[in-house]
Design an enzyme around this catalytic site. Sequence first.
Site, short mmCIF file in Angstrom:
data_model
loop_
_atom_site.label_atom_id
_atom_site.label_comp_id
_atom_site.label_asym_id
_atom_site.label_seq_id
_atom_site.Cartn_x
_atom_site.Cartn_y
_atom_site.Cartn_z
N ASP A 93 32.75 -32.43 63.72
CA ASP A 93 33.38 -31.93 64.94
C ASP A 93 34.77 -32.49 65.22
O ASP A 93 35.45 -32.04 66.15
CB ASP A 93 32.45 -32.20 66.14
N HIS B 104 30.65 -35.16 55.55
CA HIS B 104 30.16 -33.77 55.50
C HIS B 104 31.26 -32.76 55.80
O HIS B 104 30.98 -31.62 56.15
CB HIS B 104 28.97 -33.58 56.45
N ASN C 134 20.09 -45.02 69.52
CA ASN C 134 19.49 -43.70 69.45
C ASN C 134 18.65 -43.48 70.72
O ASN C 134 18.17 -44.46 71.31
CB ASN C 134 18.60 -43.60 68.19
N THR C 135 18.45 -42.23 71.09
CA THR C 135 17.57 -41.95 72.24
C THR C 135 16.10 -42.13 71.85
O THR C 135 15.24 -42.22 72.72
CB THR C 135 17.77 -40.49 72.72
N ALA D 178 23.93 -42.78 73.22
CA ALA D 178 24.92 -43.64 72.55
C ALA D 178 26.26 -43.64 73.27
O ALA D 178 27.03 -44.59 73.16
CB ALA D 178 25.10 -43.17 71.10
#
Length: 295
Positions: free
Chosen positions: A104, A121, A253-254, A275
């Site tokens: 992104d 990526h 992390n959640t 985060a």
Amino acid sequence: MLQLAEFQDCFRTSKRIVALVGAGLSAASGLPVFRGSQGMWKNFNMIDLATPDAFYIDPGLVWQFYLWRREKALAAKPNPGHQALANLSKNTAKQFVTITQNVDGLSARAGHDPRKLHEIHGSLFTLRCTSFSCTFVDHNNFTQPLTPALEAQNEYEDSLGTASPSISPSFSPTKELGVADLPKCPACLSLMRPGVVWFGESLPLRELDAIDLFMEAGRVDLILVIGTSGTVYPANSYVEMVRARGGAVAIFNTDIEPAVLDGAVERTWGFQGDAAETLPRILNQLVEQVEARSE
Ligand code: BJW
Ligand code: ZN
């Protein structure tokens, strides 16, 4: 509290640090993660669209998916989590790199040092020619829409009000677009594709080599594993690589395994939550302290 204190000690004494980043870091910026119920576009699973097979079978569908992702990423703003890593990247007291699986561009937009940022990526804003005999690559292409036919899709999306999550994605049929409607290579007129890495494809060698150089230049003392499910190779292999050489692991992390939260996994700490909140809360002050000490 014990976990936090141990982590702080480890951070202060660490010379070499890696951050491994995934989609969860951009969740607070409004970008969807891949796995789980959030990872849907219209009535498609995001993972099923991010494949060479999907593009081969229906490039028009996959290009519409990536157009949507580009729009969402352009409309999004980096959050305090991206900013915390950007701050760390500018800190001269630590040797640091970020390995991001995200495409992104939000880490770069947060001001992360580009020499320390590895987008393994690829990027939503890179386009590549699909011809085997052509090497044309278009970097930093922020043009929206990419073709007139893809523009019509935008208007359709707007009229449906996609900003509203209450509208079921399955009510919004995807237009049928053929190759003639899609971006073409200016060098050879073949079909262009998104410059991202799909399953079964190799990752950018330049980035992998730079990461290997960092990994081999000395022991990595600490890896921050941020907002990733750790299901995708080779990104997930960096965690075990660091651990196998005696480095510590901090997970942001959640959703964290109870054993980690209970402190039952050796040299592994877990900070559960968004985060975009936990990273700056835990990192910013530490980064300032080590900066001040090194002056
Ligand atoms: C929060 C949060 C908040 C939520 N705060 N946290 C068998 C057959 C074929 C291939 C393989 C095979 N076995 C292994 C392979 C290799 C394959 C692989 O790993 N497959 C596994 C799935 C099994 N890997 C590859 O193919 C790679 N290439 C490769 O290995 O080449 C050599 C090779 C070739 C052939 C065979 C074998 C080797 C390429 C991988 C490319 C991955 N591409 C994608 C799409 C990119 C383009 C795009 O964006 O569209 O990358 S898939 C997708 O997954 C995307 C992501 O970067 C990647 C990782 O996902 P991520 O970021 O972890 O997101 P999620 O959704 O999984 O997790 C989000 C996390 O955040 C969760 O934990 C939440 O709890 C958390 N979270 N909100 C903090 N607010
Ligand atoms: Zn070409």
